[in-house]
Motif scaffolding. Structure first.
Motif, PDB file in Angstrom:
ATOM      1  N   UNK A  70       0.832  -1.209   0.000  1.00  0.00           N
ATOM      2  CA  UNK A  70       0.000   0.000   0.000  1.00  0.00           C
ATOM      3  C   UNK A  70       0.865   1.256   0.000  1.00  0.00           C
ATOM      4  N   UNK A  71       1.936   1.251   0.798  1.00  0.00           N
ATOM      5  CA  UNK A  71       2.854   2.395   0.817  1.00  0.00           C
ATOM      6  C   UNK A  71       3.558   2.530  -0.525  1.00  0.00           C
ATOM      7  N   UNK A  72       3.956   1.406  -1.112  1.00  0.00           N
ATOM      8  CA  UNK A  72       4.607   1.443  -2.429  1.00  0.00           C
ATOM      9  C   UNK A  72       3.674   2.015  -3.481  1.00  0.00           C
ATOM     10  N   UNK A  73       2.408   1.647  -3.423  1.00  0.00           N
ATOM     11  CA  UNK A  73       1.444   2.155  -4.399  1.00  0.00           C
ATOM     12  C   UNK A  73       1.276   3.659  -4.260  1.00  0.00           C
ATOM     13  N   UNK A  74       1.226   4.136  -3.023  1.00  0.00           N
ATOM     14  CA  UNK A  74       1.074   5.586  -2.837  1.00  0.00           C
ATOM     15  C   UNK A  74       2.311   6.331  -3.326  1.00  0.00           C
ATOM     16  N   UNK A  75       3.507   5.764  -3.144  1.00  0.00           N
ATOM     17  CA  UNK A  75       4.731   6.403  -3.633  1.00  0.00           C
ATOM     18  C   UNK A  75       4.801   6.378  -5.152  1.00  0.00           C
ATOM     19  N   UNK A  79       4.832   9.775  -7.582  1.00  0.00           N
ATOM     20  CA  UNK A  79       5.887  10.059  -8.561  1.00  0.00           C
ATOM     21  C   UNK A  79       5.437   9.822 -10.004  1.00  0.00           C
ATOM     22  N   UNK A  80       4.353   9.114 -10.201  1.00  0.00           N
ATOM     23  CA  UNK A  80       3.856   8.844 -11.541  1.00  0.00           C
ATOM     24  C   UNK A  80       4.739   7.879 -12.319  1.00  0.00           C
ATOM     25  N   UNK A  81       5.348   6.930 -11.608  1.00  0.00           N
ATOM     26  CA  UNK A  81       6.243   5.965 -12.247  1.00  0.00           C
ATOM     27  C   UNK A  81       5.921   4.564 -11.737  1.00  0.00           C
ATOM     28  N   UNK A  82       6.635   3.585 -12.265  1.00  0.00           N
ATOM     29  CA  UNK A  82       6.472   2.208 -11.846  1.00  0.00           C
ATOM     30  C   UNK A  82       7.412   1.866 -10.717  1.00  0.00           C
ATOM     31  N   UNK A  83       7.259   0.663 -10.221  1.00  0.00           N
ATOM     32  CA  UNK A  83       8.130   0.196  -9.150  1.00  0.00           C
ATOM     33  C   UNK A  83       7.614  -1.115  -8.603  1.00  0.00           C
ATOM     34  N   UNK A  84       8.205  -1.547  -7.499  1.00  0.00           N
ATOM     35  CA  UNK A  84       7.782  -2.801  -6.887  1.00  0.00           C
ATOM     36  C   UNK A  84       8.029  -2.751  -5.383  1.00  0.00           C
ATOM     37  N   UNK A  85       7.435  -3.717  -4.699  1.00  0.00           N
ATOM     38  CA  UNK A  85       7.619  -3.847  -3.250  1.00  0.00           C
ATOM     39  C   UNK A  85       7.818  -5.316  -2.942  1.00  0.00           C
ATOM     40  N   UNK A  86       8.999  -5.649  -2.424  1.00  0.00           N
ATOM     41  CA  UNK A  86       9.267  -7.026  -2.042  1.00  0.00           C
ATOM     42  C   UNK A  86      10.420  -7.063  -1.054  1.00  0.00           C
ATOM     43  N   UNK A  92      11.392   2.288  -6.526  1.00  0.00           N
ATOM     44  CA  UNK A  92      10.704   3.248  -7.388  1.00  0.00           C
ATOM     45  C   UNK A  92      11.634   3.584  -8.547  1.00  0.00           C
ATOM     46  N   UNK A  93      11.126   3.501  -9.764  1.00  0.00           N
ATOM     47  CA  UNK A  93      11.936   3.784 -10.942  1.00  0.00           C
ATOM     48  C   UNK A  93      12.218   5.275 -11.041  1.00  0.00           C
ATOM     49  N   UNK A  94      13.496   5.628 -11.155  1.00  0.00           N
ATOM     50  CA  UNK A  94      13.882   7.023 -11.312  1.00  0.00           C
ATOM     51  C   UNK A  94      14.427   7.628 -10.034  1.00  0.00           C
ATOM     52  N   UNK A  95      14.942   8.858 -10.178  1.00  0.00           N
ATOM     53  CA  UNK A  95      15.534   9.571  -9.045  1.00  0.00           C
ATOM     54  C   UNK A  95      14.478  10.490  -8.424  1.00  0.00           C
ATOM     55  N   UNK A 102      10.299  13.884   1.371  1.00  0.00           N
ATOM     56  CA  UNK A 102       9.379  14.921   1.839  1.00  0.00           C
ATOM     57  C   UNK A 102       7.997  14.334   2.140  1.00  0.00           C
ATOM     58  N   UNK A 103       7.520  13.481   1.240  1.00  0.00           N
ATOM     59  CA  UNK A 103       6.208  12.860   1.419  1.00  0.00           C
ATOM     60  C   UNK A 103       6.182  11.987   2.670  1.00  0.00           C
ATOM     61  N   UNK A 104       7.211  11.152   2.841  1.00  0.00           N
ATOM     62  CA  UNK A 104       7.254  10.254   4.001  1.00  0.00           C
ATOM     63  C   UNK A 104       7.366  11.039   5.311  1.00  0.00           C
ATOM     64  N   UNK A 105       8.111  12.134   5.297  1.00  0.00           N
ATOM     65  CA  UNK A 105       8.228  12.975   6.494  1.00  0.00           C
ATOM     66  C   UNK A 105       6.876  13.584   6.862  1.00  0.00           C
TER      67      UNK A 105
END
Length: 116
Positions: A70-75, A79-86, A92-95, A102-105
């Motif tokens: 769920x946290x990965x999906x929100x991130x 960012x508007x990019x792909x990624x995974x959680x495992x 998260x793809x990209x820099x 900032x978001x997590x803080x």
């Protein structure tokens, strides 16, 4: 080339026994997700084994796989990019390290920048 097995967990949960009275005791308990203010996350930037492309990796999440996803999906949405959680990591793809930190803080997580 075969993969070398260093321990029994690499067998994927199979148990081999010649004991007829053997009982398999599965104690795979999901750990409860810690509150946001108790989580200590690390934000990494990684280029290795990615064909020269950059990925932002968030490590240190302690909780259930559902909460990690769920946290990965929100991130990823942020960012508007792909990624995974495992394996307790969010990739998260990209820099996007600064944006994610900032978001997590703001969400109450304690985030530490690791690496350059």
């Amino acid at each position: 080339m075969s993969k070398k097995i260093n321990d029994l967990s690499a067998l994927g949960g199979f148990v081999f026994s010649t004991n007829k009275d053997f009982e398999f005791d599965n104690n795979d308990e999901q750990q409860a997700t810690l509150p946001n203010n108790e989580q200590r996350l690390e934000a990494h930037l990684d280029k290795k084994n990615r064909g020269g492309k950059v990925a932002t990796i968030i490590k240190g999440f302690e909780g259930t796989d559902e909460d990690l996803k769920a946290l990965a999906k929100s991130l990823k949405t942020l960012c508007g990019v792909g990624g995974s959680a495992k394996d307790g990591e969010i990739i998260i793809q990209g820099n996007f390290r600064d944006k994610i930190m900032d978001y997590l803080a703001k969400e109450g997580y304690k985030v530490k920048r690791v690496g350059g």
